[in-house]
Scaffold this motif. Structure first.
Motif, short mmCIF file in Angstrom:
data_model
loop_
_atom_site.label_atom_id
_atom_site.label_comp_id
_atom_site.label_asym_id
_atom_site.label_seq_id
_atom_site.Cartn_x
_atom_site.Cartn_y
_atom_site.Cartn_z
N ILE A 126 0.83 -1.20 0.04
CA ILE A 126 0.02 -0.04 -0.05
C ILE A 126 0.83 1.36 -0.12
N ARG A 169 -0.44 4.58 -1.39
CA ARG A 169 -1.66 5.35 -0.85
C ARG A 169 -1.23 6.35 0.09
N PRO A 202 -2.34 6.37 4.67
CA PRO A 202 -2.98 4.97 4.89
C PRO A 202 -3.59 4.90 6.12
N ARG A 203 -4.59 3.89 6.33
CA ARG A 203 -5.28 3.62 7.54
C ARG A 203 -4.97 2.07 7.63
N ASP A 236 -6.83 0.46 4.59
CA ASP A 236 -5.86 0.23 3.51
C ASP A 236 -5.29 -1.21 3.64
N LEU A 260 -11.96 -3.25 4.38
CA LEU A 260 -10.96 -2.91 3.24
C LEU A 260 -11.53 -1.93 2.35
N ARG A 261 -10.63 -0.97 1.98
CA ARG A 261 -10.85 -0.07 0.78
C ARG A 261 -10.80 -0.93 -0.55
N GLY A 288 -7.44 -3.08 -1.05
CA GLY A 288 -6.69 -3.07 0.04
C GLY A 288 -6.02 -4.36 0.28
N THR A 289 -5.15 -4.64 1.21
CA THR A 289 -4.41 -5.79 1.66
C THR A 289 -4.99 -6.49 2.90
N ARG A 314 -5.20 -9.58 -1.77
CA ARG A 314 -5.78 -8.35 -2.08
C ARG A 314 -7.20 -8.37 -2.47
N ASN A 345 -10.77 -4.37 -6.77
CA ASN A 345 -10.66 -2.86 -7.08
C ASN A 345 -12.24 -2.26 -6.74
#
Length: 225
Positions: free
Chosen positions: A56, A59, A62-63, A137, A171-172, A175-176, A221, A224
């Motif tokens: 990430i 990004r 990131p959160r 994220d 997750l966005r 995200g991972t 992952r 999207n």
């Protein structure tokens, strides 16, 4: 040989207690006769943090959510990789773990729990993932010995399809989800794929010098969107 000294006992909600031992300058957290983690073998916990951050890196602000503080190796690896605009939520179920971090292991902790980017939540990481405000994220899970569980039976809820679906929703897009395990688990890989994740398995050594047992990290992952 330097004798092993019992430093403290921490109660685990819904599970047997953890014990903290010290031998010389090393610390070990033990469940029954199983050594769950030690300061001598931190390589794979560090890798959990660095590998997730690498995924990430592009990004902004990131959160991240870290499930399980442990000895803080993953948290400190994350803080070393992310910028001042990051937010890192740490969910720790066992109050004694945090007491040890601020007490006998304070020198190791190096103030990471007091970093302004860190929010400490005392509770189940699964509950955090189900909260309305999500949008992480990356989610990093190291709450047990892996998907097979060991510390407490309820930890297994994180690794079943419903738990993985909670992580995916939290997750966005893109995200991972990074998951640590002491050993491979092909059935867990299949569950991740069935949940809709793109999955990579990375084998890492327990020690930062590249030696010791081999552990596994799943890097999953999310779509999207």
């Amino acid at each position: 040989m330097t004798p092993r000294e019992l430093v403290g006992v921490a109660e685990v909600p819904g599970g047997p207690p953890l014990r903290l031992f010290r031998r010389g300058g090393d610390f070990m957290i033990v469940l029954d006769r199983n050594e769950l983690m030690s300061t001598r073998m931190s390589g794979s916990e560090v890798a959990l943090g660095t590998l997730a951050c690498d995924r990430i890196a592009s990004r902004p602000a990131p959160r991240l959510l870290i499930g399980g503080y442990g000895m803080g190796f993953t948290l400190r690896a994350v803080l070393a990789r992310v910028g001042a605009d990051a937010e890192v939520v740490v969910a720790e179920l066992v109050p004694g773990i945090v007491e040890w971090a601020r007490g006998p292991m304070a020198a190791l902790t190096a103030g990471c729990l007091d970093d302004p980017r860190v929010t400490l939540v005392m509770g189940d990481v699964g509950a955090v993932m189900r909260e309305p405000r999500q949008g992480f994220d990356a989610i990093l899970l190291d709450v047990d010995n892996g998907p097979d569980g060991l510390t407490r039976e309820a930890n297994g809820d994180l690794y079943v399809p419903s738990g993985l679906a909670d992580a995916k929703r939290a997750l966005r897009p893109g995200g991972t989800l990074a998951v640590w395990s002491a050993a491979p688990d092909p059935s867990f890989t299949r569950r991740l794929i069935k949940t809709g994740f793109e999955v990579e398995e990375v084998r890492v050594r327990a020690r930062e010098n590249g030696k010791g047992a081999t552990h596994l990290i799943w890097l999953a992952r999310s779509p999207n969107g």
